[in-house]
Design a protein around this motif. Structure first.
Motif, PDB file in Angstrom:
ATOM      1  N   THR A 137      -3.654  24.143 -14.725  1.00 49.86           N
ATOM      2  CA  THR A 137      -4.818  24.920 -15.144  1.00 49.86           C
ATOM      3  C   THR A 137      -6.062  24.053 -15.128  1.00 49.86           C
ATOM      4  OG1 THR A 137      -3.248  25.824 -16.754  1.00 49.86           O
ATOM      5  CG2 THR A 137      -5.521  26.621 -16.892  1.00 49.86           C
ATOM      6  N   TRP A 138      -5.921  22.845 -15.613  1.00 49.88           N
ATOM      7  CA  TRP A 138      -7.043  21.951 -15.818  1.00 49.88           C
ATOM      8  C   TRP A 138      -7.532  21.363 -14.489  1.00 49.88           C
ATOM      9  CZ3 TRP A 138      -7.784  16.407 -16.263  1.00 49.88           C
ATOM     10  CH2 TRP A 138      -8.949  16.071 -16.978  1.00 49.88           C
ATOM     11  N   ALA A 139      -6.615  21.013 -13.632  1.00 52.29           N
ATOM     12  CA  ALA A 139      -7.027  20.327 -12.391  1.00 52.29           C
ATOM     13  C   ALA A 139      -6.118  20.676 -11.230  1.00 52.29           C
ATOM     14  CB  ALA A 139      -7.032  18.809 -12.633  1.00 52.29           C
ATOM     15  N   GLY A 140      -5.765  21.969 -11.140  1.00 47.91           N
ATOM     16  CA  GLY A 140      -4.827  22.393 -10.099  1.00 47.91           C
ATOM     17  C   GLY A 140      -5.300  22.049  -8.700  1.00 47.91           C
ATOM     18  N   GLY A 141      -6.601  22.323  -8.422  1.00 46.19           N
ATOM     19  CA  GLY A 141      -7.141  22.050  -7.091  1.00 46.19           C
ATOM     20  C   GLY A 141      -7.032  20.589  -6.726  1.00 46.19           C
ATOM     21  N   LEU A 142      -7.388  19.731  -7.668  1.00 39.63           N
ATOM     22  CA  LEU A 142      -7.328  18.288  -7.420  1.00 39.63           C
ATOM     23  C   LEU A 142      -5.907  17.856  -7.089  1.00 39.63           C
ATOM     24  CD1 LEU A 142      -8.884  15.568  -7.512  1.00 39.63           C
ATOM     25  CD2 LEU A 142      -8.117  15.347  -9.881  1.00 39.63           C
ATOM     26  N   ILE A 143      -4.946  18.364  -7.900  1.00 40.58           N
ATOM     27  CA  ILE A 143      -3.538  17.967  -7.709  1.00 40.58           C
ATOM     28  C   ILE A 143      -3.047  18.389  -6.330  1.00 40.58           C
ATOM     29  CG2 ILE A 143      -1.194  18.479  -8.492  1.00 40.58           C
ATOM     30  CD1 ILE A 143      -2.310  18.499 -11.354  1.00 40.58           C
ATOM     31  N   ILE A 150       0.840  -1.201   0.000  1.00 40.55           N
ATOM     32  CA  ILE A 150       0.000   0.000   0.000  1.00 40.55           C
ATOM     33  C   ILE A 150       0.876   1.251   0.000  1.00 40.55           C
ATOM     34  CG2 ILE A 150      -1.612   1.361   1.398  1.00 40.55           C
ATOM     35  CD1 ILE A 150      -2.867  -1.301   2.310  1.00 40.55           C
ATOM     36  N   ILE A 151       1.899   1.258   0.859  1.00 39.46           N
ATOM     37  CA  ILE A 151       2.785   2.430   0.943  1.00 39.46           C
ATOM     38  C   ILE A 151       3.515   2.639  -0.376  1.00 39.46           C
ATOM     39  CG2 ILE A 151       4.811   3.374   2.122  1.00 39.46           C
ATOM     40  CD1 ILE A 151       3.848   1.747   4.613  1.00 39.46           C
ATOM     41  N   LEU A 152       4.013   1.528  -0.962  1.00 41.13           N
ATOM     42  CA  LEU A 152       4.693   1.617  -2.256  1.00 41.13           C
ATOM     43  C   LEU A 152       3.770   2.251  -3.297  1.00 41.13           C
ATOM     44  CD1 LEU A 152       7.227   0.858  -3.884  1.00 41.13           C
ATOM     45  CD2 LEU A 152       6.190  -1.330  -4.389  1.00 41.13           C
ATOM     46  N   GLY A 153       2.497   1.787  -3.315  1.00 41.89           N
ATOM     47  CA  GLY A 153       1.529   2.345  -4.260  1.00 41.89           C
ATOM     48  C   GLY A 153       1.328   3.833  -4.035  1.00 41.89           C
ATOM     49  N   LEU A 154       1.180   4.217  -2.753  1.00 42.46           N
ATOM     50  CA  LEU A 154       0.975   5.638  -2.432  1.00 42.46           C
ATOM     51  C   LEU A 154       2.163   6.471  -2.898  1.00 42.46           C
ATOM     52  CD1 LEU A 154      -0.515   5.452   1.191  1.00 42.46           C
ATOM     53  CD2 LEU A 154      -1.700   6.143  -0.907  1.00 42.46           C
ATOM     54  N   ILE A 155       3.394   5.971  -2.706  1.00 44.29           N
ATOM     55  CA  ILE A 155       4.587   6.733  -3.104  1.00 44.29           C
ATOM     56  C   ILE A 155       4.596   6.927  -4.611  1.00 44.29           C
ATOM     57  CG2 ILE A 155       7.101   6.717  -3.187  1.00 44.29           C
ATOM     58  CD1 ILE A 155       7.028   5.104  -0.557  1.00 44.29           C
ATOM     59  N   ILE A 156       4.275   5.858  -5.348  1.00 44.27           N
ATOM     60  CA  ILE A 156       4.283   5.968  -6.817  1.00 44.27           C
ATOM     61  C   ILE A 156       3.223   6.974  -7.265  1.00 44.27           C
ATOM     62  CG2 ILE A 156       3.812   4.713  -8.952  1.00 44.27           C
ATOM     63  CD1 ILE A 156       5.146   2.259  -7.625  1.00 44.27           C
ATOM     64  N   LEU A 157       1.999   6.856  -6.703  1.00 47.66           N
ATOM     65  CA  LEU A 157       0.935   7.806  -7.079  1.00 47.66           C
ATOM     66  C   LEU A 157       1.367   9.232  -6.735  1.00 47.66           C
ATOM     67  CD1 LEU A 157      -2.297   5.899  -5.992  1.00 47.66           C
ATOM     68  CD2 LEU A 157      -1.535   6.417  -8.320  1.00 47.66           C
ATOM     69  N   ASN A 158       1.946   9.414  -5.550  1.00 53.05           N
ATOM     70  CA  ASN A 158       2.386  10.737  -5.132  1.00 53.05           C
ATOM     71  C   ASN A 158       3.460  11.285  -6.071  1.00 53.05           C
ATOM     72  OD1 ASN A 158       3.460  12.169  -1.930  1.00 53.05           O
ATOM     73  ND2 ASN A 158       2.716  13.105  -3.790  1.00 53.05           N
ATOM     74  N   SER A 159       4.365  10.404  -6.517  1.00 52.94           N
ATOM     75  CA  SER A 159       5.422  10.827  -7.445  1.00 52.94           C
ATOM     76  C   SER A 159       4.814  11.352  -8.735  1.00 52.94           C
ATOM     77  CB  SER A 159       6.350   9.654  -7.767  1.00 52.94           C
ATOM     78  OG  SER A 159       6.896   9.127  -6.588  1.00 52.94           O
ATOM     79  N   ILE A 160       3.787  10.632  -9.229  1.00 47.42           N
ATOM     80  CA  ILE A 160       3.136  11.065 -10.470  1.00 47.42           C
ATOM     81  C   ILE A 160       2.473  12.424 -10.253  1.00 47.42           C
ATOM     82  CG2 ILE A 160       1.295  10.517 -12.095  1.00 47.42           C
ATOM     83  CD1 ILE A 160       1.935   7.515 -11.472  1.00 47.42           C
ATOM     84  N   VAL A 161       1.783  12.573  -9.122  1.00 48.66           N
ATOM     85  CA  VAL A 161       1.089  13.841  -8.835  1.00 48.66           C
ATOM     86  C   VAL A 161       2.097  14.988  -8.757  1.00 48.66           C
ATOM     87  CG1 VAL A 161      -0.150  15.077  -7.002  1.00 48.66           C
ATOM     88  CG2 VAL A 161      -0.905  12.800  -7.719  1.00 48.66           C
ATOM     89  N   LEU A 162       3.237  14.733  -8.085  1.00 48.48           N
ATOM     90  CA  LEU A 162       4.272  15.774  -7.982  1.00 48.48           C
ATOM     91  C   LEU A 162       4.817  16.124  -9.360  1.00 48.48           C
ATOM     92  CD1 LEU A 162       6.117  14.525  -4.779  1.00 48.48           C
ATOM     93  CD2 LEU A 162       5.017  16.736  -5.046  1.00 48.48           C
ATOM     94  N   GLY A 163       4.900  15.121 -10.245  1.00 52.29           N
ATOM     95  CA  GLY A 163       5.326  15.377 -11.616  1.00 52.29           C
ATOM     96  C   GLY A 163       4.313  16.238 -12.357  1.00 52.29           C
ATOM     97  N   LEU A 164       3.025  15.897 -12.198  1.00 56.62           N
ATOM     98  CA  LEU A 164       1.957  16.644 -12.893  1.00 56.62           C
ATOM     99  C   LEU A 164       1.968  18.119 -12.485  1.00 56.62           C
ATOM    100  CD1 LEU A 164      -1.060  14.169 -12.826  1.00 56.62           C
ATOM    101  CD2 LEU A 164       0.181  14.997 -14.821  1.00 56.62           C
TER     102      LEU A 164
END
Lengths: 268, 268, 268, 268
Positions: D48-54, D26-40
């Motif tokens: 512009t499109w989804a700043g609040g969500l990010i 679970i933690i590994l998954g969260l880190i990967i998702l977080n990495s993608i979000v930080l990249g976005l």
């Protein structure tokens, strides 16, 4: 479709011929000739002088290769689809046959990949490529580490330098490319770091650690490959070395048998 | 022509002298002096001051080397033409004697190749060169793979970038030279790839894989050489290591003899 | 001058102190402090603020080092002049004391060489330097080969390109420097070779072979060092490995003794 | 606060879960998702499109990681604070929670360091990093030597070239950076040395020895690492090799026992 004995025989003959030494040499010759023709096609002089001939020859070669593939598959599909190199050949030929049009037309240049078939046809080159491919798994986790480092520095670079230096750090792909350039040490300082330092005086905290970390990991990649090769060599050496001790053990066992026999005799 | 005993004797004497330690040292001295004179010839000051002397000395040295070759061949042609280094010397002297004229006159600069004779005269340098030459075959097939990669990328580069960047990718030789530059990582990105990327946004698919592939193959070339050297060293180590087990085998054999003798005695 | 027992005692005491752990630590501390002071001297701010103090401290440190040398020589000149590191220290201090004037004044900057004494004082650094120096002889003949290659290409470059590119190939020293730059692959193509190629279209016959030859020889230099280190390591491994077989031989010998005793008993 | 049996049980359960395979994944998954979000977050389009969500997701992930830390510490603080990787995680999370403001706001970019947790969570990456860290001590004294060389040349360069080339040699830090660039061979000649040589004709006495010395020391760093790895590998090989001799020793001991038994029987 019923496979009559005659058809089976014909297929076996074809198989034997096309995978045999004569077939291999013919295909090798065709690939080399095709490579030369593909090279000539880049010369405007050659194209003006004999453009039709060159295009014609290229189509002829492609046709022969398609025929080769068809014969190879038809003669024994099970052998074909289990052999990695055969599938490799098939993909290369398929890429050449594909009708690229519109803005894919540039991909026609990929026909030159046919030269790669030299590797799949020449046994020695195949061995070299296979040994290189075998050394790849030892790179696995070190490469993953390098990827993590690249991603972190790419996000960092894009966030901090992105707006001032859009060409180099404007987006994550641009930053990744710039980091790859820095990894190769090409113009990293005069070209990239010094202009950035003029704007961000603390940017050396970005560039110098990146070069240290990435060089160190790359060095470990190299060492992993070298150690991998050397341990293969040393394993072979070990095998030959194991023999003498075994001989000794056998000699001692023979000796023990003799002594036990002697003991029995004395006991009598 | 009949070789009289006296002539044969003279020839043997010459042979002994010119291949002997004194002859070798004289020739070594002449080569070093000639190298210095050839160096002085590049200095305008030295030429103005003593141009005639320099040219004269150079002709004198060349004459002496021609004489050396004549004596070496005359004294024993069979020895001479079987020795690779003697033939090497002959070619170098022949290149110096050749009367370059017209637009071949620039090739006169090749006289400097005479310095290479230092290698053929100094035994230790000869050993170094021979050991380097011996390591070449291990490069054979890896180099062939590199050649295939170079050819594919040269044709690809010429086809796709040739018209927009004629200086770098205008023809296959130009592309090969540019790829060699990229292989050495010299200005590959700032000098070549970034300008090309400005015109062809997908060109990184050309440059990055080329650098990966060629670096990886070059790395394998290096490893091939290192492993080659190390296995030579380790073979020597193995030979010395085999001895102790042999001692053990001998000891056990002696033991077996003793036990068999004992057995016989008991059987009595 | 008669050396009275008391003077001899004093000298032994001084010797013991200055070469002992306390003396070494004091000297090490002085060198580090002096290094910092020499660094501060390059900062205009520090010089404006405390220039007199810095110059004074530097003179004080130099005086202390001169005193150290005097004491070390006086206490036992035979030990001093037989120790390479002591002579090394003496030369460095002598270079600092020398009164540079006129256009030699720039050489005063060499005072910083005093930092090098860190190496002669710290035992571990001394070991590193000694092991590097020990690996140098293995480079001897390969370096000689590199020198021959450099000289040939320098004369060739000066002769052919000298007049058109005087900055790069105007004289043999200039050519040697340019070749060293090419050896490091720095801007060899975009900076040097491409401009030269624009004037001499065949110049790639000069640059590409030079890079091949010099890289190959340099690679052999690296391998020579690596093999040298590894054979040292493997020698140590061999020594420890010889032990078990020896134990076996001893065990077998003991066994033989027992059997011979047994034989004698049976013979009775 | 008294730890009741129930609380202890709950803590043990939490510990088991969060350090167990499910928790790790679970933690590994969260880190990967977080990495993608930080990249976005670096992409203006995505913001512009989804700043609040990010931003929201990033805060959510950070909250979950803080929770993870709290649970890990609460469940067993002794295990947590003895584990280097757990402390590493704690520091990274703490750096992300810290409220950067004013001109520290740029440090918010350090949040991306959270991607580094991939290393602490993936066991294989941890092994790679640990083995790299283990190889560091072998670099110790060679690096100290490199530091001495850098400091000497930095002071020398600042003193001699500082006033004419303030950008490159204006202060000791500037000189150190320039020397690091020269160490990587990036534009050392065309970019730095040739302009300096135009002003100081003897400056090659600074650049060429520096490149020689630093390259040679760096080469020794590489060799130290390679030898370190190889000796580890060879140690493992030694261990497996020791077995056969041991078998022999055992066999000989058995033999000795038999012979002693035989001797006793004969003595009867």
């Amino acid at each position: 479709m019923l496979v009559t004995p005659t058809l089976a025989k014909v297929r076996a003959k074809i198989h034997q011929f096309i995978y045999g030494p004569v077939g291999e040499r013919i295909i090798l010759g065709l690939i080399i000739l095709n490579s030369i023709v593909l090279g000539l096609e880049t010369s405007p002089a050659a194209v003006t002088w004999a453009g039709g001939l060159i295009t014609g020859l290229d189509k002829l070669f492609l046709g022969l290769f398609v025929l080769e593939m068809v014969l190879k598959i038809a003669s024994d599909p099970r052998v074909f689809f289990r052999n990695g190199w055969d599938i490799f050949d098939l993909i290369i030929i398929a890429l050449s046959v594909f009708p690229y049009q519109g803005h894919l037309s540039m991909l026609r240049a990929l026909r030159i990949a046919r030269v790669l078939r030299l590797v799949s046809v020449a046994p020695r080159l195949r061995v070299v490529v296979e040994s290189i491919i075998k050394s790849l798994p030892s790179l696995g986790w070190v490469s993953a580490l390098l990827a993590v480092i690249f991603y972190i520095f790419a996000v960092l670079g894009t966030t901090v330098f992105g707006q001032v230096f859009p060409d180099w750090f404007g987006s994550i792909p641009a930053s990744l490319y710039t980091l790859f350039q820095i990894l190769t040490l090409e113009s990293w300082s005069m070209g990239i770091a010094r202009p950035v330092l003029a704007e961000f005086p603390h940017a050396y905290l970005f560039f110098v650690p990146f070069i240290f970390l990435s060089s160190f990991v790359i060095l470990n990649v190299f060492i992993a490959i070298i150690v991998n090769y050397l341990s293969q060599v040393s394993n072979q050496v070990e095998k030959t070395k194991d023999q003498p001790p075994n001989e000794i053990v056998v000699a001692i066992e023979r000796l023990t048998t003799e002594i036990l026999a002697l003991k029995k005799q004395v006991e009598k």
